[in-house]
Write a protein that holds these residues in place. Structure first.
Motif, PDB file in Angstrom:
ATOM      1  N   GLU A 240    -109.314  13.622 -15.778  1.00  9.32           N
ATOM      2  CA  GLU A 240    -109.278  13.898 -14.377  1.00  9.32           C
ATOM      3  C   GLU A 240    -110.727  13.618 -13.848  1.00  9.32           C
ATOM      4  O   GLU A 240    -111.104  12.924 -12.877  1.00  9.32           O
ATOM      5  CB  GLU A 240    -108.415  14.641 -13.769  1.00  9.32           C
ATOM      6  N   THR A 241    -111.682  14.350 -14.460  1.00 10.16           N
ATOM      7  CA  THR A 241    -112.872  14.397 -14.007  1.00 10.16           C
ATOM      8  C   THR A 241    -113.640  13.366 -14.151  1.00 10.16           C
ATOM      9  O   THR A 241    -114.341  12.541 -13.139  1.00 10.16           O
ATOM     10  CB  THR A 241    -113.606  15.686 -14.772  1.00 10.16           C
ATOM     11  N   ILE A 242    -113.475  12.514 -15.175  1.00 11.14           N
ATOM     12  CA  ILE A 242    -114.118  11.171 -15.409  1.00 11.14           C
ATOM     13  C   ILE A 242    -113.854  10.355 -14.510  1.00 11.14           C
ATOM     14  O   ILE A 242    -114.638   9.558 -13.846  1.00 11.14           O
ATOM     15  CB  ILE A 242    -113.883  10.715 -16.747  1.00 11.14           C
ATOM     16  N   ARG A 243    -112.316  10.119 -14.122  1.00  3.96           N
ATOM     17  CA  ARG A 243    -111.871   9.279 -13.166  1.00  3.96           C
ATOM     18  C   ARG A 243    -112.325   9.477 -11.958  1.00  3.96           C
ATOM     19  O   ARG A 243    -112.609   8.474 -11.138  1.00  3.96           O
ATOM     20  CB  ARG A 243    -110.248   9.354 -13.348  1.00  3.96           C
ATOM     21  N   ARG A 244    -112.340  10.532 -11.588  1.00  3.51           N
ATOM     22  CA  ARG A 244    -113.136  11.236  -9.941  1.00  3.51           C
ATOM     23  C   ARG A 244    -114.363  10.701 -10.202  1.00  3.51           C
ATOM     24  O   ARG A 244    -114.695  10.070  -8.924  1.00  3.51           O
ATOM     25  CB  ARG A 244    -112.554  12.369  -9.786  1.00  3.51           C
ATOM     26  N   GLU A 245    -115.083  11.077 -11.044  1.00  2.00           N
ATOM     27  CA  GLU A 245    -116.452  11.178 -10.923  1.00  2.00           C
ATOM     28  C   GLU A 245    -116.878   9.454 -10.825  1.00  2.00           C
ATOM     29  O   GLU A 245    -117.820   9.267 -10.072  1.00  2.00           O
ATOM     30  CB  GLU A 245    -117.273  11.744 -12.358  1.00  2.00           C
ATOM     31  N   VAL A 246    -116.223   8.578 -11.646  1.00  2.00           N
ATOM     32  CA  VAL A 246    -116.741   7.226 -11.704  1.00  2.00           C
ATOM     33  C   VAL A 246    -116.130   6.400 -10.328  1.00  2.00           C
ATOM     34  O   VAL A 246    -116.891   5.812  -9.549  1.00  2.00           O
ATOM     35  CB  VAL A 246    -115.999   6.699 -12.726  1.00  2.00           C
ATOM     36  N   ALA A 247    -115.043   7.084  -9.645  1.00  2.00           N
ATOM     37  CA  ALA A 247    -114.539   6.397  -8.364  1.00  2.00           C
ATOM     38  C   ALA A 247    -115.637   7.052  -7.387  1.00  2.00           C
ATOM     39  O   ALA A 247    -115.975   6.154  -6.529  1.00  2.00           O
ATOM     40  CB  ALA A 247    -113.186   6.894  -8.257  1.00  2.00           C
ATOM     41  N   GLU A 248    -116.023   8.191  -7.483  1.00  2.00           N
ATOM     42  CA  GLU A 248    -116.960   8.833  -6.457  1.00  2.00           C
ATOM     43  C   GLU A 248    -117.985   8.058  -6.425  1.00  2.00           C
ATOM     44  O   GLU A 248    -118.728   7.806  -5.098  1.00  2.00           O
ATOM     45  CB  GLU A 248    -117.065  10.350  -6.484  1.00  2.00           C
ATOM     46  N   GLU A 249    -118.794   7.974  -7.618  1.00  2.00           N
ATOM     47  CA  GLU A 249    -120.329   7.594  -7.624  1.00  2.00           C
ATOM     48  C   GLU A 249    -120.554   5.847  -7.594  1.00  2.00           C
ATOM     49  O   GLU A 249    -121.353   5.649  -7.245  1.00  2.00           O
ATOM     50  CB  GLU A 249    -120.751   8.246  -8.962  1.00  2.00           C
ATOM     51  N   VAL A 250    -119.608   5.188  -7.993  1.00  2.00           N
ATOM     52  CA  VAL A 250    -119.654   3.984  -8.314  1.00  2.00           C
ATOM     53  C   VAL A 250    -118.534   3.165  -7.593  1.00  2.00           C
ATOM     54  O   VAL A 250    -118.494   1.783  -7.711  1.00  2.00           O
ATOM     55  CB  VAL A 250    -120.180   3.375  -9.521  1.00  2.00           C
ATOM     56  N   GLY A 251    -117.673   3.695  -7.013  1.00  2.00           N
ATOM     57  CA  GLY A 251    -116.454   2.854  -6.448  1.00  2.00           C
ATOM     58  C   GLY A 251    -115.547   2.293  -7.784  1.00  2.00           C
ATOM     59  O   GLY A 251    -114.799   1.158  -7.144  1.00  2.00           O
ATOM     60  N   LEU A 252    -115.443   2.497  -8.782  1.00  2.00           N
ATOM     61  CA  LEU A 252    -114.567   1.930  -9.871  1.00  2.00           C
ATOM     62  C   LEU A 252    -113.500   2.652 -10.329  1.00  2.00           C
ATOM     63  O   LEU A 252    -113.635   3.777 -10.405  1.00  2.00           O
ATOM     64  CB  LEU A 252    -115.592   1.344 -10.930  1.00  2.00           C
ATOM     65  N   GLU A 253    -112.308   2.069 -10.697  1.00  2.00           N
ATOM     66  CA  GLU A 253    -111.221   2.823 -11.333  1.00  2.00           C
ATOM     67  C   GLU A 253    -111.194   2.563 -12.810  1.00  2.00           C
ATOM     68  O   GLU A 253    -111.186   1.535 -13.295  1.00  2.00           O
ATOM     69  CB  GLU A 253    -110.012   2.375 -10.645  1.00  2.00           C
ATOM     70  N   VAL A 254    -111.201   3.565 -13.278  1.00  2.00           N
ATOM     71  CA  VAL A 254    -111.192   3.581 -14.817  1.00  2.00           C
ATOM     72  C   VAL A 254    -109.955   3.222 -15.521  1.00  2.00           C
ATOM     73  O   VAL A 254    -108.718   3.808 -15.001  1.00  2.00           O
ATOM     74  CB  VAL A 254    -111.476   5.039 -15.427  1.00  2.00           C
TER      75      VAL A 254
END
Length: 352
Positions: A240-254
């Motif tokens: 969950e942390t990885i998905r949130r961080e990627v979405a927050e920082e670069v706007g991408l969905e893992v």
């Protein structure tokens, strides 16, 4: 041939068994020292001490590399006596490891406040002259240390910092007392036990199949890019942390995740870096950088990253005013993540 293979296998098993036995013996010895104050005090008699001043380790320079000198208990007592300090100050030391021969290793900070000394902090320049070294910030020296010293000093700094910041019970407000090894602190008024803690951090290399995404913060050295990283929030899993961080920082969905490795990181105050690979959904690779978190982020090709891995510092400004694209040093787990991705891409491109 069969007999030879059988002998070779038995020899391999024998050496693996010996290695495992050494590891188990060493681990159980460290556990005993953490739980038994008398055993730990005894280990100090034949142990070795790494010295710090204000959380900066004592280092000596040798052939473009830093070395961390060690001191025996007798040498340390003589040093403290020379500077008018009580030998009881050694009780502020913390256990950070041991050799396979069960020589215990400790760390002691001579620049932090001590309950055993009127002169709490020893004068740094005088100490450096006497010890023929310099107290250097670990962040500046980490990548010029060998792997063993880097690990030990990182552990030492994290433990020393934690003890310095947790001298009082959060419930009673009374002073807490550390055990001899420094593996815990206890509040005498209510017997609450406090253990050193690490903050979990995910570090993720995002790729889209042929490219990987790297980013930089304004605090990074000029030209350096790394993988995305962020602290785990309470209640989150690593995924969950990885998905949130990627979405927050670069706007991408893992789309998918794969665990790689982990590493203790002493900055800012002791973190567990959990490294993973992540891929994004096909056709959804447009980056939207969160400028509150990052300075910039971009996709890089296999060739660009492979070339950057081969570069060696120092990295100086080019004639056009820019800095070459480079990556974190080998000791950083982000380097391992990036190198693993490059190797995987190289293997997949080879003819079957």
């Amino acid at each position: 041939m069969f007999l030879y293979c059988g002998i070779a296998c038995r020899r391999k098993f024998f050496w693996c068994y010996r290695l495992l036995s050494t590891y188990v013996t060493k681990t159980r010895y460290l556990f005993e020292l953490k739980e038994d104050d008398d055993a730990c005090k005894k280990a100090q008699q034949t142990g070795a001490f790494y010295l710090f001043h204000g959380l900066a380790p004592l280092l000596q320079t040798s052939a473009h590399q830093y070395l961390a000198p060690r001191h025996s208990l007798l040498e340390l007592e003589r040093l403290l006596g020379k500077f008018g300090q009580d030998a009881q100050r050694i009780e502020d030391s913390v256990l950070i490891g041991c050799s396979e021969q069960q020589e215990a290793w400790f760390a002691l900070d001579l620049g932090l406040d001590s309950s055993f000394s009127i002169r709490a902090s020893l004068h740094k320049p005088e100490m450096e002259t006497e010890l023929k070294g310099s107290f250097i910030e670990l962040r500046k020296a980490l990548f010029q240390l060998n792997a063993r010293d880097a690990s030990l000093l990182s552990t030492a700094q994290a433990l020393l910092r934690w003890h310095d910041a947790h001298q009082f019970c959060s419930r009673s407000g009374q002073p807490t007392k550390k055990n001899v090894a420094g593996s815990k602190r206890v509040c005498p008024s209510n017997n609450i036990i406090y253990y050193p803690q690490m903050a979990p951090v995910v570090i993720t290399l995002v790729s889209d199949g042929t490219r990987c995404l790297l980013a930089r913060q304004s605090s990074f050295p000029k030209g350096m890019y790394s993988a995305l990283a962020g602290f785990c929030d309470i209640g989150e899993s690593v995924e969950e942390t990885i998905r949130r961080e990627v979405a927050e920082e670069v706007g991408l969905e893992v789309e998918s995740l794969q665990y790689c490795a982990s590493q203790h990181w002493p900055f800012p105050s002791g973190s567990l870096m959990i490294a993973c690979h992540a891929t994004v959904k096909p056709g959804q690779t447009e980056i939207q950088v969160n400028l509150r978190e990052l300075e910039t982020a971009a996709w890089f090709s296999h060739d660009e990253v492979a070339t950057a891995l081969k570069r060696k510092g120092p990295y100086t400004q080019q004639q056009n005013g820019t800095f070459p694209f480079w990556l974190p040093p080998k000791l950083a787990i982000s380097h391992q993540l990036i190198k693993e991705w490059v190797e995987k891409q190289t293997c997949s491109s080879l003819p079957a």
